[in-house]
Design a protein around this motif. Structure first.
Motif, PDB file in Angstrom:
ATOM      1  N   SER A 188       0.802  -1.218   0.000  1.00 58.11           N
ATOM      2  CA  SER A 188       0.000   0.000   0.000  1.00 58.11           C
ATOM      3  C   SER A 188       0.836   1.270   0.000  1.00 58.11           C
ATOM      4  CB  SER A 188      -0.922   0.012   1.224  1.00 58.11           C
ATOM      5  OG  SER A 188      -1.628  -1.194   1.342  1.00 58.11           O
ATOM      6  N   ASN A 189       2.052   1.211   0.545  1.00 60.89           N
ATOM      7  CA  ASN A 189       2.847   2.443   0.657  1.00 60.89           C
ATOM      8  C   ASN A 189       4.038   2.486  -0.285  1.00 60.89           C
ATOM      9  OD1 ASN A 189       4.264   0.469   2.209  1.00 60.89           O
ATOM     10  ND2 ASN A 189       5.325   2.100   3.338  1.00 60.89           N
ATOM     11  N   TYR A 190       4.150   1.522  -1.206  1.00 61.59           N
ATOM     12  CA  TYR A 190       5.086   1.619  -2.316  1.00 61.59           C
ATOM     13  C   TYR A 190       4.294   1.979  -3.569  1.00 61.59           C
ATOM     14  CZ  TYR A 190       8.720  -0.876   0.393  1.00 61.59           C
ATOM     15  OH  TYR A 190       9.644  -1.254   1.333  1.00 61.59           O
ATOM     16  N   ASP A 191       4.748   2.993  -4.265  1.00 60.88           N
ATOM     17  CA  ASP A 191       4.119   3.411  -5.520  1.00 60.88           C
ATOM     18  C   ASP A 191       5.030   2.973  -6.654  1.00 60.88           C
ATOM     19  OD1 ASP A 191       3.023   4.635  -7.714  1.00 60.88           O
ATOM     20  OD2 ASP A 191       2.942   6.647  -6.837  1.00 60.88           O
ATOM     21  N   LYS A 241      14.661   1.533  -8.394  1.00 60.02           N
ATOM     22  CA  LYS A 241      14.468   2.557  -9.425  1.00 60.02           C
ATOM     23  C   LYS A 241      13.509   3.665  -8.988  1.00 60.02           C
ATOM     24  CE  LYS A 241      16.031  -0.395 -13.147  1.00 60.02           C
ATOM     25  NZ  LYS A 241      15.782  -0.975 -14.480  1.00 60.02           N
ATOM     26  N   GLU A 242      12.393   3.849  -9.690  1.00 57.48           N
ATOM     27  CA  GLU A 242      11.505   4.977  -9.404  1.00 57.48           C
ATOM     28  C   GLU A 242      10.419   4.661  -8.370  1.00 57.48           C
ATOM     29  OE1 GLU A 242      10.255   7.413 -12.842  1.00 57.48           O
ATOM     30  OE2 GLU A 242      11.488   6.070 -14.067  1.00 57.48           O
ATOM     31  N   THR A 243      10.555   3.545  -7.691  1.00 64.45           N
ATOM     32  CA  THR A 243       9.593   3.201  -6.642  1.00 64.45           C
ATOM     33  C   THR A 243       9.560   4.293  -5.578  1.00 64.45           C
ATOM     34  OG1 THR A 243      10.019   0.842  -6.971  1.00 64.45           O
ATOM     35  CG2 THR A 243       8.959   1.493  -4.896  1.00 64.45           C
ATOM     36  N   LYS A 244       8.371   4.739  -5.244  1.00 63.50           N
ATOM     37  CA  LYS A 244       8.214   5.776  -4.224  1.00 63.50           C
ATOM     38  C   LYS A 244       7.694   5.157  -2.925  1.00 63.50           C
ATOM     39  CE  LYS A 244       7.263   9.630  -7.390  1.00 63.50           C
ATOM     40  NZ  LYS A 244       7.477   8.841  -8.635  1.00 63.50           N
ATOM     41  N   TYR A 245       8.197   5.655  -1.811  1.00 61.80           N
ATOM     42  CA  TYR A 245       7.798   5.207  -0.479  1.00 61.80           C
ATOM     43  C   TYR A 245       6.945   6.279   0.175  1.00 61.80           C
ATOM     44  CZ  TYR A 245       8.471   4.533   4.594  1.00 61.80           C
ATOM     45  OH  TYR A 245       8.292   4.403   5.945  1.00 61.80           O
ATOM     46  N   TYR A 246       5.796   5.875   0.740  1.00 61.37           N
ATOM     47  CA  TYR A 246       4.916   6.816   1.414  1.00 61.37           C
ATOM     48  C   TYR A 246       4.781   6.465   2.897  1.00 61.37           C
ATOM     49  CZ  TYR A 246       3.623   8.386  -3.262  1.00 61.37           C
ATOM     50  OH  TYR A 246       3.661   8.878  -4.539  1.00 61.37           O
ATOM     51  N   ASP A 247       4.499   7.478   3.697  1.00 62.05           N
ATOM     52  CA  ASP A 247       4.429   7.342   5.138  1.00 62.05           C
ATOM     53  C   ASP A 247       3.412   6.276   5.552  1.00 62.05           C
ATOM     54  OD1 ASP A 247       2.732   8.735   7.724  1.00 62.05           O
ATOM     55  OD2 ASP A 247       4.878   8.339   7.937  1.00 62.05           O
ATOM     56  N   PRO A 248       3.842   5.271   6.335  1.00 66.28           N
ATOM     57  CA  PRO A 248       2.933   4.175   6.707  1.00 66.28           C
ATOM     58  C   PRO A 248       1.725   4.623   7.517  1.00 66.28           C
ATOM     59  CG  PRO A 248       5.211   3.533   7.071  1.00 66.28           C
ATOM     60  CD  PRO A 248       5.236   5.002   6.764  1.00 66.28           C
TER      61      PRO A 248
END
Length: 298
Positions: free
Chosen positions: A140-143, A185-192
């Protein structure tokens, strides 16, 4: 949510509670069994007989037998893994994750979240393995927009067992500084925390789930301010169960903590290398079918 009992022996941990179903009318009491592993690290075979801690323990075949037996006892069973399926034995070096996912699919795993070691062979190989094995990852928190995994990883899944809706979402650890950026690479991490609030609202309010599970690869707890399962559980609401990974923590019984609404959340993690399997049982009843969010001790 009140804990009724806890049973622990060698490889199976079990917790039974009673839940109130606000969405659907049941013809009878329903037991939902959740089986889970974490940080298996490509331990395909059991440890050798001369291993100093776990002689002849673990291995996919033994775990498959456990799963088969428990699923025969209760068809309302779901199986999840909390990440770091890969890396640790020559099986990963040779097959690069293909073997692990192939076996897990055949063993009956419903889904896993993505651990940091799932990136070790790169996104293109992970994509190939997901497609070839029809294996379900939930994160859910990896884009993964603009990466090889775009469209292949679910943000959440809803499973239905005998009129009980089980919502599942997954959380991964911050990759920066832990994994080489060329691998994710371009994977984005979002606040859990923010993502959890979004997911639990969607699963509870929009999807009308009776049970909400987080598969987490954040780690059980830390000495600093780093987000962990314990912090996640205490700072958010509406999670019923957090299945943990990453820190290889072996909990001899699940922990019960209070969330931000002063309600109970179960947290469990079962070590590493597939030596232990976690088993959590939720028993649902219509006795309080008009209530929306209560759980009572049996």
């Amino acid at each position: 949510m009140n804990r009724r009992k806890f049973i622990y022996n060698s490889s199976i941990a079990s917790l039974s509670v009673v839940g109130l179903n606000s969405c659907n009318i049941l013809d009878e009491n329903v037991k939902i069994s959740i089986l889970h592993t974490n940080d298996v690290h490509s331990q395909i075979e059991p440890f050798p007989s001369n291993h100093n801690i776990y002689p002849d323990r673990g291995g996919f075949a033994k775990r498959a037998n456990i799963f088969n037996g428990l699923m025969k006892l209760n068809p309302n069973t779901l199986i999840f893994d909390a990440g770091d399926i890969f890396q640790g034995t020559p099986y990963f070096n040779f097959f690069q994750g293909e073997l692990e996912l192939n076996l897990m699919k055949k063993m009956g795993y419903n889904a896993a979240t993505i651990g940091n070691h799932e990136f070790d062979a790169g996104l293109d190989i992970l994509k190939r393995n997901i497609i070839n094995n029809d294996f379900q990852f939930i994160s859910s928190n990896y884009d993964f927009t603009n990466t090889a995994l775009e469209g292949l990883v679910s943000r959440y899944k809803v499973y239905k067992k005998q009129n009980i809706k089980i919502g599942v979402f997954g959380l991964g650890i911050e990759l920066n500084g832990l994994v080489n950026s060329s691998l994710y690479k371009e994977t984005k991490y979002y606040d859990p925390i923010e993502i959890t609030n979004e997911m639990t609202y969607k699963l509870k309010t929009e999807e009308k789930c009776d049970l909400i599970i987080c598969i987490s690869h954040l780690g059980h707890t830390y000495s600093d301010d780093k987000i962990s399962d314990l912090k996640l559980g205490s700072l958010t609401s509406d999670i019923d169960l957090i299945i943990g990974g990453h820190t290889h923590t072996l909990l001899k019984k699940p922990e019960i903590i209070k969330n931000s609404k002063n309600k109970e959340v179960i947290i469990n993690q079962v070590g590493s290398n597939g030596v232990y399997v976690g088993k959590i049982d939720f028993n649902f009843s219509n006795f309080y079918k008009n209530s929306s969010d209560s759980l009572v001790e049996v």
